[in-house]
Design a protein around this motif. Structure first.
Motif, PDB file in Angstrom:
ATOM      1  N   LEU A 162       0.900  -1.338   0.023  1.00 45.05           N
ATOM      2  CA  LEU A 162       0.014  -0.286   0.012  1.00 45.05           C
ATOM      3  C   LEU A 162       0.876   1.450   0.243  1.00 45.05           C
ATOM      4  O   LEU A 162       2.114   1.152   0.244  1.00 45.05           O
ATOM      5  CB  LEU A 162      -1.213   0.022   1.223  1.00 45.05           C
ATOM      6  N   GLY A 163       0.172   2.282  -0.111  1.00 41.70           N
ATOM      7  CA  GLY A 163       0.858   3.717  -0.266  1.00 41.70           C
ATOM      8  C   GLY A 163       1.404   4.120  -1.389  1.00 41.70           C
ATOM      9  O   GLY A 163       1.034   3.579  -2.319  1.00 41.70           O
ATOM     10  N   VAL A 164       2.245   5.061  -1.436  1.00 42.20           N
ATOM     11  CA  VAL A 164       2.893   5.599  -2.682  1.00 42.20           C
ATOM     12  C   VAL A 164       4.377   5.125  -2.876  1.00 42.20           C
ATOM     13  O   VAL A 164       4.931   4.577  -2.029  1.00 42.20           O
ATOM     14  CB  VAL A 164       3.033   7.166  -2.563  1.00 42.20           C
ATOM     15  N   THR A 209      -3.327   9.067 -12.895  1.00 45.52           N
ATOM     16  CA  THR A 209      -3.359  10.512 -13.317  1.00 45.52           C
ATOM     17  C   THR A 209      -4.423  10.531 -14.548  1.00 45.52           C
ATOM     18  O   THR A 209      -4.428  11.780 -15.224  1.00 45.52           O
ATOM     19  CB  THR A 209      -1.977  10.969 -13.867  1.00 45.52           C
ATOM     20  N   THR A 210      -5.167   9.840 -14.715  1.00 47.08           N
ATOM     21  CA  THR A 210      -6.079   9.606 -15.950  1.00 47.08           C
ATOM     22  C   THR A 210      -7.446   9.889 -15.471  1.00 47.08           C
ATOM     23  O   THR A 210      -8.516  10.039 -16.393  1.00 47.08           O
ATOM     24  CB  THR A 210      -6.267   8.407 -16.690  1.00 47.08           C
ATOM     25  N   ALA A 211      -7.666  10.102 -14.235  1.00 47.03           N
ATOM     26  CA  ALA A 211      -9.125  10.153 -13.788  1.00 47.03           C
ATOM     27  C   ALA A 211      -9.074  11.179 -12.271  1.00 47.03           C
ATOM     28  O   ALA A 211      -8.091  10.845 -11.474  1.00 47.03           O
ATOM     29  CB  ALA A 211      -9.613   8.762 -13.628  1.00 47.03           C
ATOM     30  N   GLY A 212     -10.279  11.460 -11.955  1.00 49.16           N
ATOM     31  CA  GLY A 212     -10.662  11.832 -10.641  1.00 49.16           C
ATOM     32  C   GLY A 212     -10.064  13.336 -10.386  1.00 49.16           C
ATOM     33  O   GLY A 212      -9.423  14.151 -11.073  1.00 49.16           O
ATOM     34  N   GLN A 213     -10.384  13.734  -9.287  1.00 48.06           N
ATOM     35  CA  GLN A 213     -10.310  15.283  -8.719  1.00 48.06           C
ATOM     36  C   GLN A 213      -8.426  15.304  -8.121  1.00 48.06           C
ATOM     37  O   GLN A 213      -8.232  14.168  -7.717  1.00 48.06           O
ATOM     38  CB  GLN A 213     -10.949  15.565  -7.607  1.00 48.06           C
ATOM     39  N   THR A 214      -8.031  16.390  -8.476  1.00 47.59           N
ATOM     40  CA  THR A 214      -6.888  16.577  -8.120  1.00 47.59           C
ATOM     41  C   THR A 214      -6.928  17.190  -6.728  1.00 47.59           C
ATOM     42  O   THR A 214      -7.920  17.610  -6.202  1.00 47.59           O
ATOM     43  CB  THR A 214      -6.106  17.439  -9.112  1.00 47.59           C
ATOM     44  N   ALA A 215      -5.871  17.296  -5.860  1.00 48.03           N
ATOM     45  CA  ALA A 215      -5.832  17.783  -4.448  1.00 48.03           C
ATOM     46  C   ALA A 215      -6.202  19.620  -4.791  1.00 48.03           C
ATOM     47  O   ALA A 215      -6.816  19.946  -3.791  1.00 48.03           O
ATOM     48  CB  ALA A 215      -4.225  17.786  -4.086  1.00 48.03           C
ATOM     49  N   ALA A 216      -5.681  20.014  -5.781  1.00 45.92           N
ATOM     50  CA  ALA A 216      -6.108  21.542  -6.002  1.00 45.92           C
ATOM     51  C   ALA A 216      -7.600  21.521  -6.132  1.00 45.92           C
ATOM     52  O   ALA A 216      -8.373  22.560  -5.764  1.00 45.92           O
ATOM     53  CB  ALA A 216      -5.210  21.935  -7.376  1.00 45.92           C
ATOM     54  N   ASP A 217      -8.126  20.596  -6.919  1.00 44.59           N
ATOM     55  CA  ASP A 217      -9.661  20.609  -7.150  1.00 44.59           C
ATOM     56  C   ASP A 217     -10.611  20.269  -5.746  1.00 44.59           C
ATOM     57  O   ASP A 217     -11.376  21.117  -5.373  1.00 44.59           O
ATOM     58  CB  ASP A 217     -10.038  19.523  -7.877  1.00 44.59           C
ATOM     59  N   ARG A 275      -3.631  13.283   0.143  1.00 45.19           N
ATOM     60  CA  ARG A 275      -3.359  12.118  -0.722  1.00 45.19           C
ATOM     61  C   ARG A 275      -4.322  11.010  -0.593  1.00 45.19           C
ATOM     62  O   ARG A 275      -4.763  10.211  -1.428  1.00 45.19           O
ATOM     63  CB  ARG A 275      -1.909  11.999  -0.403  1.00 45.19           C
ATOM     64  N   ILE A 276      -4.401  10.724   0.839  1.00 45.93           N
ATOM     65  CA  ILE A 276      -5.344   9.687   1.083  1.00 45.93           C
ATOM     66  C   ILE A 276      -6.832   9.934   0.599  1.00 45.93           C
ATOM     67  O   ILE A 276      -7.459   9.235  -0.009  1.00 45.93           O
ATOM     68  CB  ILE A 276      -5.446   9.576   2.721  1.00 45.93           C
ATOM     69  N   HIS A 277      -7.253  11.087   0.780  1.00 47.89           N
ATOM     70  CA  HIS A 277      -8.803  11.706   0.330  1.00 47.89           C
ATOM     71  C   HIS A 277      -8.695  11.610  -1.020  1.00 47.89           C
ATOM     72  O   HIS A 277      -9.563  10.979  -1.679  1.00 47.89           O
ATOM     73  CB  HIS A 277      -8.791  12.996   0.905  1.00 47.89           C
ATOM     74  N   VAL A 278      -7.715  11.993  -1.845  1.00 49.87           N
ATOM     75  CA  VAL A 278      -7.993  12.270  -3.159  1.00 49.87           C
ATOM     76  C   VAL A 278      -7.709  10.892  -3.961  1.00 49.87           C
ATOM     77  O   VAL A 278      -8.741  10.569  -4.741  1.00 49.87           O
ATOM     78  CB  VAL A 278      -6.632  12.880  -3.833  1.00 49.87           C
ATOM     79  N   ASN A 279      -7.109   9.864  -3.364  1.00 49.76           N
ATOM     80  CA  ASN A 279      -7.009   8.435  -3.989  1.00 49.76           C
ATOM     81  C   ASN A 279      -8.058   7.432  -3.195  1.00 49.76           C
ATOM     82  O   ASN A 279      -7.877   6.301  -3.557  1.00 49.76           O
ATOM     83  CB  ASN A 279      -5.566   8.080  -3.887  1.00 49.76           C
ATOM     84  N   GLY A 280      -8.823   7.913  -2.394  1.00 46.34           N
ATOM     85  CA  GLY A 280      -9.685   7.124  -1.737  1.00 46.34           C
ATOM     86  C   GLY A 280      -9.065   5.895  -1.230  1.00 46.34           C
ATOM     87  O   GLY A 280      -9.698   4.884  -1.094  1.00 46.34           O
TER      88      GLY A 280
END
Length: 315
Positions: free
Chosen positions: A105-107, A133-141, A214-219
């Motif tokens: 798990l993790g980055v 990087t092909t889907a979902g909200q970014t941290a900035a979003d 990071r955890i939130h953005v990637n669920g």
């Protein structure tokens, strides 16, 4: 990002092989393929005809892994996808059950080091943080659209940040004047907001906020819970599951899941007989969490926070 630029050091490789115990003819799922380091070892240990299905959300990781695993030919099948969706992906490949599952798990080292990915604030870069990087909200979003209450919850639950409310309110006030688009902007905002932010410390005051985002953005936590639940159903009797976590929130989910599934009865102790009918599905192989050796940590400092747990599917 070219495959040659992807770098990822596999954590606790000897321990992974010891608990997975690959044998020829067995089928394995590496749900977090990364650069293919663990997968290569599994395929070598399961020669001549062991097979591996590798999943990863990161296209750069898949590119690198495809190079690393090319010598194994059709024994390695790689797909772009989330390990939480393995129960949908494997049947499409004609696989119903597997003999072993690995989740690291993790980055990855590469994701942390690649400035353009926005996982770190060592350099000023776009606030992306997406593993896929092909889907979902970014941290900035997220920083632009979430309410102060929601941001505070994210920082508190996923980062255990003491000043979550204060930081969240500062973000909302700041974005009315200009959007927060870079890692440097966010790191500076947190440092300016928390008491003692400029005092020398062991970790930067923005570290927990970056982890939480990071955890939130990637669920990540939801996917861990879904992945190990579905992974259990994909294991053959006697199949092994090995999970490596890198922070306490992930490890807690894994530990509690293994404990629940290793129980044969969950009835209240005062009942004279079992009425729940629960049968243990797992045997825990790691009585205590396994950690990297000092020798490995010296070579790979990021292994210091790694925690490995393993279990075996019962008949």
């Amino acid at each position: 990002m070219s495959a040659s630029e992807f770098r990822h050091l596999s954590v606790m490789p000897k321990e992974v092989l010891a608990y997975l115990a690959p044998q020829s003819g067995e089928v394995f799922l590496d749900g977090t393929l990364g650069g293919g380091g663990h997968a290569r070892l599994i395929l070598e240990a399961s020669a001549p005809d062991g097979r591996l299905i590798g999943l990863d959300r990161d296209p750069a990781a898949l590119n690198k892994a495809s190079e690393v695993l090319a010598p194994f030919g059709e024994r390695a099948v790689l797909r772009h996808g989330n390990f939480a969706e393995a129960n949908q992906i494997l049947p499409m490949l004609g696989v119903d059950r597997v003999d072993g599952i690995l989740l690291d798990l993790g980055v990855s080292s590469h994701q942390l080091d690649a400035e353009e990915r926005g996982f770190s604030f060592r350099a000023d870069a776009p606030l992306d943080m997406r593993m896929d990087t092909t889907a979902g909200q970014t941290a900035a979003d997220v920083l632009e659209s979430a309410s102060a209450e929601e941001l505070a919850r994210i920082f508190r639950e996923y980062g255990e940040e003491r000043w979550a409310g204060r930081i969240a309110r500062r973000i909302v006030a700041t974005r009315t004047e200009k959007p927060l688009l870079t890692t440097g902007q966010l790191a500076d905002l947190v440092r300016d907001t928390v008491p003692g932010g400029y005092k020398p410390a062991r970790i930067h005051p923005a570290t927990r906020v970056f982890q939480a985002l990071r955890i939130h953005v990637n669920g990540e936590l939801d996917h861990v819970a879904q992945g190990i639940n579905r992974g259990l159903e994909l294991l053959k009797p006697g199949g092994r599951m090995v999970v490596i976590s890198f922070h306490s929130l992930e490890d807690r989910i894994v530990k509690q899941f293994f404990q629940r599934q290793a129980q044969s009865c969950i009835c209240p102790p005062q009942l004279p007989y079992c009425s729940c009918g629960q049968k243990a599905k797992l045997e825990i192989l790691t009585r205590k969490a396994v950690r990297a050796s000092e020798e490995e940590i010296a070579d790979n400092p990021r292994a210091r926070s790694a925690v490995l747990r393993a279990a075996r599917r019962l008949d």
